[in-house]
Design an enzyme around this catalytic site. Sequence first.
Site, PDB file in Angstrom:
ATOM      1  CB  ALA A   1      -0.969  -0.036   1.178  1.00 41.77           C
ATOM      2  CB  CYS A   2       0.370   4.593   1.388  1.00 41.99           C
ATOM      3  SG  CYS A   2      -1.179   4.759   0.479  1.00 41.99           S
ATOM      4  CB  ALA A   3       4.167   1.264   3.952  1.00 39.52           C
ATOM      5  CB  THR A   4       4.833   0.539  -1.891  1.00 38.33           C
ATOM      6  OG1 THR A   4       3.656  -0.272  -1.818  1.00 38.33           O
ATOM      7  CG2 THR A   4       5.714   0.032  -3.019  1.00 38.33           C
TER       8      THR A   4
ATOM      9  CG  PHE B   1       2.170   5.041   8.894  1.00 40.21           C
ATOM     10  CD1 PHE B   1       3.272   4.363   9.402  1.00 40.21           C
ATOM     11  CD2 PHE B   1       1.928   6.328   9.352  1.00 40.21           C
ATOM     12  CE1 PHE B   1       4.109   4.948  10.341  1.00 40.21           C
ATOM     13  CE2 PHE B   1       2.761   6.926  10.292  1.00 40.21           C
ATOM     14  CZ  PHE B   1       3.851   6.239  10.795  1.00 40.21           C
TER      15      PHE B   1
END
Length: 434
Positions: free
Chosen positions: A182-185, A417
């Site tokens: 997700a946005c922690a990729t 996160f």
Amino acid sequence: SGETVVVRPADGVTTEKKQLTKQRRVVVTGVGVVTPIGDEVDVFYNNLLEGISGISEIEAFDCAKFPTKIAGEIKSFSPDGWVTPKISKRADKFTLYLLTAGKKALADAGITEEVLGKLDKRRCGVIVGSALGGMRDGLEALRVSYKKINPFGIPFATTNIGSALLAMDLGWMGPNYSISSACATSNFCMLNAAHHIITGESDVMLCGGSDAAILPIGLGGFVACGALSKRNSEPTKASRPWDINRDGFVIGDGAGVLLLEDLEHAKRRGAKIYAEFLGGSYTCDAYHFTDPHPDGSGLALCIERALAQSGVAKEHVNYVNAYGSSTPRGDLKEFRALIHCFGKNPELRVNSTKSMTGHLLGASGAVEAVATVKAIQTGWVHPNINLENPDEGMDTNVLIGIKKEPLDIKVALSNSFGFGGHNSSILFAPYKCI
């Protein structure tokens, strides 16, 4: 190099392995970005320092029927000179952004054709990813007929295609894969890339992430989640981390890539060094699809583990480039986790790059890491634009205001996160020759 040690497994078989006598140091020697506020790193960071927002009304498609009509859209991008015409005609936007940012990071690091020819390509790798990948062209073609779908549609939609194409172009045969968290990729990709250098497997690693979700399916999906701001009448004021009037995040497109390198390797080729990678960590909230844990325990645990893994004392961290996505619950949980970990350190300064770029999803961690190392390099940290009325409990002595500030950074923390409870933290510091 190192001493040879004898290892005797339980079955009695004797083997030998090399044990490194000194852990390798990892430094950042090149950066590249494609963002709503600039495709050149210096332009990008200067715009951040000046508080220039890249959020505006969406032009890529007709969004009249959507409750959210704004985004951090890239409106003047061209892959010319960075990506071959053959690839440009076939690849999805997220891939083109990633390839361009990757090539720019190489150029920024001084990896010319001559230098490239001297590298041991078996020890050079790529780990770049995407939160969502791309299915835009295939979905559009399917509306006509499945026969209209590009034969390359599936390969160019997969999240690993950026890593694969960069390796093919460069001939790099080292570790190569994609991580999607997700946005922690991006942070996950950077942490794994550094690991390959620290363990001695690689000397050079390109790492980062890219996303291009400003599409009807992307916008509609996040609208359905109830995650987006609806401040359509004031686009540049829509992303407002920690402000009491925030009403959700603003979706954005972009890519960020960093070149991580073994310090000794970088010194031998005379590379410039932006900053040193000190370490980091990741955890999972194990709580909810989209919401962080109510007590912020997963975030705090991630930061504490990053400090422990890096051997950094909490009082030495005086700058945090926060996740700060402008969501009502998320911003509060992160701020409380920061205060829990660092107390009221009088030197601590916190900002959010998303206040100007919007949320670049899988690219956000790498783009914000670039902002972090540029802050280290320049001695200036960018403002939190739109932080006009801080939410209850926010400490304005910690949060940077609406103007840039000079800061002698000791250690910087960059957080990312993601949906699913993915937490990641990375620590950077000025390079010191010790």
